[in-house]
Motif scaffolding. Sequence first.
Motif, short mmCIF file in Angstrom:
data_model
loop_
_atom_site.label_atom_id
_atom_site.label_comp_id
_atom_site.label_asym_id
_atom_site.label_seq_id
_atom_site.Cartn_x
_atom_site.Cartn_y
_atom_site.Cartn_z
N CYS A 154 -17.75 23.94 81.04
CA CYS A 154 -18.50 24.07 82.30
C CYS A 154 -20.00 23.94 82.05
O CYS A 154 -20.72 23.32 82.84
N ALA A 194 -20.75 20.39 81.50
CA ALA A 194 -20.64 19.69 82.79
C ALA A 194 -21.91 19.88 83.62
O ALA A 194 -22.38 18.94 84.27
N ASN A 195 -22.49 21.07 83.56
CA ASN A 195 -23.75 21.29 84.30
C ASN A 195 -24.88 20.45 83.73
O ASN A 195 -25.74 19.99 84.47
N VAL A 234 -16.39 15.30 89.27
CA VAL A 234 -15.96 16.26 88.25
C VAL A 234 -14.55 16.73 88.61
O VAL A 234 -14.35 17.38 89.65
N ILE A 258 -19.51 25.62 88.05
CA ILE A 258 -20.15 24.30 88.07
C ILE A 258 -21.24 24.29 89.15
O ILE A 258 -20.95 24.41 90.34
N ALA A 283 -22.77 18.80 90.54
CA ALA A 283 -21.72 17.79 90.61
C ALA A 283 -21.81 17.13 91.98
O ALA A 283 -22.14 17.80 92.97
N LEU A 293 -16.43 17.89 93.46
CA LEU A 293 -15.54 18.66 92.57
C LEU A 293 -14.11 18.43 93.02
O LEU A 293 -13.79 18.63 94.20
#
Lengths: 439, 439
Positions: free
Chosen positions: A328, A331-332, A339, A353, A356, A359
């Motif tokens: 996570c 991902a940020n 995502v 998150i 994005a 999601l």
Amino acid sequence: MSAPIAITKLDSSTADFQQRLASLLAFETSQDDAIEHAVAQILTDVRQHGDAAVLAATQRFDRLTASSVAELEISKDEMQQALNSLPTERRIALETAAQRVRAYHQIQKQECGSSGFSYTEPDGTVLGQKVTPLDRVGIYVPGGKAAYPSSVLMNAIPAKVAGVAEVIMVVPTPDGVKNPLVLAAAFIAGVDKIFTIGGAQAVAALAYGTATIPAVDKIVGPGNAYVASAKRRVFGTVGIDMIAGPSEILVLCDGTTNPDWVAMDLFSQAEHDELAQSILLCPDADYIAAVERSINHLIATMPRQEIIRTSLTNRGALILVRDMDEACSIANSIAAEHVEISTQQPEHWAAKIRHAGALFLGRFSSEALGDYCAGPNHVLPTSRTARFSSPLGVYDFQKRSSMICVSEAGAQTLGKVAAELAYGEGLQAHARSAELRIQ
Amino acid sequence: MSAPIAITKLDSSTADFQQRLASLLAFETSQDDAIEHAVAQILTDVRQHGDAAVLAATQRFDRLTASSVAELEISKDEMQQALNSLPTERRIALETAAQRVRAYHQIQKQECGSSGFSYTEPDGTVLGQKVTPLDRVGIYVPGGKAAYPSSVLMNAIPAKVAGVAEVIMVVPTPDGVKNPLVLAAAFIAGVDKIFTIGGAQAVAALAYGTATIPAVDKIVGPGNAYVASAKRRVFGTVGIDMIAGPSEILVLCDGTTNPDWVAMDLFSQAEHDELAQSILLCPDADYIAAVERSINHLIATMPRQEIIRTSLTNRGALILVRDMDEACSIANSIAAEHVEISTQQPEHWAAKIRHAGALFLGRFSSEALGDYCAGPNHVLPTSRTARFSSPLGVYDFQKRSSMICVSEAGAQTLGKVAAELAYGEGLQAHARSAELRIQ
């Protein structure tokens, strides 16, 4: 069987991970001077010569000869005929997608403050905000190989839901070849006018207006490098949406999803074009190996396998992470367009998150569903811009005006505050203007 | 007494009115090649050499020598001391303005969909939208002659209300001269860090980050031509607000307001700079003559009379219209930054205005009150961009992410629709990705 795809494999526990990830993500659009120069010339031509310049450019670039721009307009009848000509299954699919996209954006309109607000203070002063739709919007739809009816729905429907009175679509038809699915989508989405023009000349016509093509207030929709350059240049005269970079998918998987499903999700992004980026984050090395086997097994079945192969080789990655929390966090930092959280209890990870475009929660939420028919918009921020920008939405086709109605009593107290600060800034007319209202 | 101001007078009933109005409104920023080249070089330098390049540029342009960028940071203590050093009246005015701006933007946050939304379909599919604040924002504050503490409040407060974790302000201090009112405003607004740097080097430092200055996600705030060019160039790496043009006021008056008040309101815009634009629309020729007398009477009392005189002569206008309905229609075509409706029953006319940055209703709502302390933001769209853009607000410091959680049942029905459309677009991996989820 063809050679396995040499997709990059990274491990977040290695010392050079951050550096390797940064170089994987690095992507810069370089400006091409020849394109810039050509576009500047076309914009000037259309601004000065209107319809005549549009006709000349259309003949030159699309090999399409017409005696007037009016001849390049597609009638509502022709749009409807295009819809009627579709096979039933396809027509129903298009109508279902449109209905779902419309429903989502109607709810978005209700929920995103479209009705504005106002409140009254004790002294009678009223403050608030008024929300109004744009008057007229232009939608650019690419012709040729990347002719996507789904893009027509995703761009036109939020505009119509917002209340835009007139939606003008432009779509180039090189050699006069029209795409019935695109015309059908325009009809379903409620597009008001279509002109079969494209490139920088179409952007210029929409921005400045010509005798035949009405000037719009905002231009949205994807296009090639000429279109992107033209949109950047007319920004300010009209509004524009974001200039999109290559499409991206980031799959976070805890190792519990069928690896074929994840492999195909990575393909679905990679098949867009060679620059598209597909990345998997997973804490399970065995699972990553299984996804890689699926990739090499399934690639042979893909009609667009050359594009997928190039994209995955040059820009894809399978990344082993310490745990889902780290996934996570990475991902940020990537702030990807799409995502997918392909895990048990996806809500738990989705809450972590922050950045994005969209999601996709749970293993049944493949990105393809969002691209076509789940309802939310598929026009999403790319290239880390999800840190500060949003999916295309109803709000992109509305604007706000502040409302200030100061009562006589309010003018007494506010006037003193404003005058004090105005004198502090050396703006005496501001101060006097406030003071004149003080009795 | 000095010569009367030669302000343009137009009459909407004359044949050449539309043409004369268009030429009055025409304004284009031309790009200066020397500035563009200098800015490109500074951006490259800061990107490559970080702090060292920022220090060198600051020494060169602001004659400010420091051995490290850390030395250019202003501590919270120094901000608070600046606030404590203010005369009581001014401190109270600043705090009152900040409190009112904060209150308005808190209500705006509640009303503009900041909590996102989600809904569940009959088959268990959940769709929605998540709203999150930006992580870190940079605020550019001009130094020198145009040092406006009110701008600090108007840019920083909505960011903090939105929930931005870190607000970094940059303000050039040529020769080391600091403006206590600006520092005090930053303290009140909750700015987290201040660096005394400016120009393109400050924009570059915020966009790319240096060892000392953290990279931000968005840069807002006004600046000179170098700053505007730098913001345009870093757009994409970070978000930016609009590039503002000259400020504008449009007063719609039915002839019932004290003409001195209207004259002073026109001055309050004109005193900003020579390019500012002040226009009156009124159906009463006698009243227009009275306003003109007020202008020529009051100008002598204005410390900034030379700027006002130039602005009104070159860009101002007194326009006779047929009636108030026509005034509203012309106002919509002008789409001005500030629109004052100085009439009886102003709500009646305000309802007819579709395009305006901010609407000031009634004769007590002078624009100056909105500039400082009414509550709504004073950062507003200029140069007709109110047709498609909005006042700076909490929404500019938030972004949205779509949320798609498709149930197993939903994947069956949506999968068929998506696959049908994906095959129609020639994207087989998309189609297969959807079909794999169909049992």
